[in-house]
Scaffold this motif. Structure first.
Motif, short mmCIF file in Angstrom:
data_model
loop_
_atom_site.label_atom_id
_atom_site.label_comp_id
_atom_site.label_asym_id
_atom_site.label_seq_id
_atom_site.Cartn_x
_atom_site.Cartn_y
_atom_site.Cartn_z
N LEU A 73 2.80 3.30 -6.02
CA LEU A 73 1.46 3.54 -5.50
C LEU A 73 0.47 2.46 -5.97
O LEU A 73 -0.50 2.17 -5.28
N LYS A 74 0.76 1.90 -7.14
CA LYS A 74 -0.10 0.84 -7.69
C LYS A 74 0.29 -0.54 -7.18
O LYS A 74 -0.20 -1.55 -7.67
N LYS A 75 1.21 -0.56 -6.19
CA LYS A 75 1.64 -1.82 -5.56
C LYS A 75 2.51 -2.68 -6.47
O LYS A 75 2.64 -3.89 -6.25
N THR A 76 3.10 -2.06 -7.50
CA THR A 76 4.04 -2.80 -8.32
C THR A 76 5.30 -3.05 -7.50
O THR A 76 5.83 -2.13 -6.87
N PRO A 77 5.81 -4.29 -7.46
CA PRO A 77 7.05 -4.56 -6.72
C PRO A 77 8.16 -3.62 -7.16
O PRO A 77 8.27 -3.30 -8.35
N ASP A 85 -5.30 10.76 -0.63
CA ASP A 85 -6.05 9.94 0.30
C ASP A 85 -5.09 9.37 1.35
O ASP A 85 -3.87 9.53 1.26
N GLU A 86 -5.64 8.71 2.33
CA GLU A 86 -4.83 8.25 3.46
C GLU A 86 -3.73 7.29 3.03
O GLU A 86 -2.59 7.39 3.50
N VAL A 96 3.81 8.82 0.80
CA VAL A 96 4.62 10.03 0.74
C VAL A 96 5.41 10.21 2.03
O VAL A 96 6.61 10.51 2.02
N VAL A 97 4.74 10.03 3.16
CA VAL A 97 5.42 10.17 4.45
C VAL A 97 6.54 9.14 4.57
O VAL A 97 7.64 9.46 5.05
N SER A 98 6.30 7.93 4.10
CA SER A 98 7.33 6.89 4.14
C SER A 98 8.54 7.28 3.31
O SER A 98 9.70 7.07 3.72
N ILE A 99 8.30 7.88 2.14
CA ILE A 99 9.40 8.34 1.29
C ILE A 99 10.20 9.43 2.00
O ILE A 99 11.44 9.42 2.01
N LEU A 100 9.50 10.38 2.61
CA LEU A 100 10.19 11.46 3.31
C LEU A 100 11.01 10.93 4.48
O LEU A 100 12.14 11.37 4.72
N GLN A 101 10.46 9.97 5.21
CA GLN A 101 11.21 9.34 6.30
C GLN A 101 12.48 8.67 5.77
O GLN A 101 13.56 8.81 6.35
N HIS A 151 -0.91 20.15 9.02
CA HIS A 151 -1.96 20.11 10.03
C HIS A 151 -2.27 18.66 10.41
O HIS A 151 -3.09 18.41 11.29
N ASP A 152 -1.63 17.72 9.72
CA ASP A 152 -1.93 16.30 9.88
C ASP A 152 -1.04 15.71 10.98
O ASP A 152 0.16 15.54 10.81
N MET A 153 -1.64 15.41 12.11
CA MET A 153 -0.86 14.87 13.22
C MET A 153 -0.35 13.46 12.92
O MET A 153 0.56 12.98 13.58
N GLY A 154 -0.93 12.81 11.91
CA GLY A 154 -0.39 11.53 11.47
C GLY A 154 1.02 11.68 10.92
O GLY A 154 1.87 10.81 11.10
#
Length: 207
Positions: A109-113, A151-152, A158-163, A178-181
Motif C-alpha cells: 500500500l505504501k508503494k514499496t516494490p 479510500d479509493e 484490495v480488489v486487485s488482490i481478490l481478483q 454496494h460499490d459498483m466499482g
C-alpha cells in the motif's frame, strides 16, 4: 462439481412483530477460479446469503452444499477453519493469506516494490520467530463490504488482490458490495431483491 451450491435455499427468522423471509428458494452455483459480486439494496438478502455460505447459520429450507455435502451435515468449525475465510468490513488481517502476505500487504500500500516488501516482511517475521510457511488453507473467500472503510486507492488494491486470488490462485471469491466499482471487476454480478436472485450476468454485460 461446483464448490458451493445453493439448492432452493431459503431462510426465515422471527422478529418481534412477524416472520421475515430473508431468502426465498435461491438456486445458484459458485465455482473456484471465479470472482462473484453480490449486489442489491439493504434488506435484499445479501448478508444472510453470505452467512449461510460461511456456515454461520443454516437454511430453514433447502440446502447449501460444499463439494456436494450439505453444510448442515459438516463440522462447521472445521469448515470455517480449513475451507472458508470470511473478511468483514472491519477486518484487521486477511485470514486466508499467509503470514508473509499479511505483513507484505501494508508495504505494498505504501508503494514499496514487491521484492523489497517481501524481503522486509521476511526479516520482521524471522525477528519474532515466524516464517513464511505459516498459512491459511481456505480456498473460498467470502467478503462483506471489504473496501467499505478504505479510500479509493486502497480499495482498488484490495480488489486487485481478490481478483488475483481468484484468477491466478484458483480461489472462489464471493463479495457482498454496494460499490459498483467492485462489481465491474467481478466475473459475475448477482443481483438480489426481496430475498431472490433477480439477475446474474457477467460484469461485461452489466457495464
Amino acid at each position: 462439481m461446483a464448490e458451493l451450491q445453493l439448492q432452493k435455499t431459503a431462510y426465515a427468522y422471527r422478529n418481534k412483530y412477524q416472520t421475515v423471509q430473508a431468502l426465498k428458494g435461491v438456486d445458484y452455483q459458485f465455482e473456484s477460479g471465479r470472482f462473484y459480486a453480490l449486489v442489491g439494496r439493504s434488506g435484499s438478502g445479501k448478508t444472510t446469503l453470505l452467512s449461510l455460505l460461511a456456515g454461520l447459520d443454516f437454511p430453514t429450507e433447502g440446502k447449501v452444499l460444499f463439494n456436494g455435502k450439505p453444510t448442515a451435515e459438516l463440522d462447521c468449525d472445521e469448515y470455517r477453519r480449513d475451507d472458508v475465510a470470511v473478511i468483514y468490513q472491519s477486518y484487521n488481517l486477511f485470514p486466508l493469506l499467509t503470514v508473509l502476505e499479511n505483513v507484505t500487504y501494508p508495504l505494498e500500500l505504501k508503494k514499496t516494490p514487491l521484492t523489497e516488501a517481501k524481503a522486509i516482511a521476511k526479516e520482521k517475521l524471522l525477528s519474532v520467530g515466524l516464517d513464511e510457511g505459516h498459512a491459511g488453507g481456505a480456498k473460498i473467500i467470502l467478503a462483506d463490504e471489504p473496501t467499505g472503510n478504505l479510500d479509493e486507492e486502497n480499495g482498488a488494491v484490495v480488489v486487485s488482490i481478490l481478483q488475483r486470488l481468484a484468477h491466478e490462485d484458483g480461489y472462489c471469491v464471493i463479495v457482498v458490495t454496494h460499490d459498483m466499482g467492485i462489481a465491474d471487476k467481478a466475473d459475475e454480478v448477482i443481483r438480489l431483491s426481496d430475498g431472490r436472485i433477480v439477475s446474474s450476468e457477467s460484469a461485461a454485460d452489466v457495464g
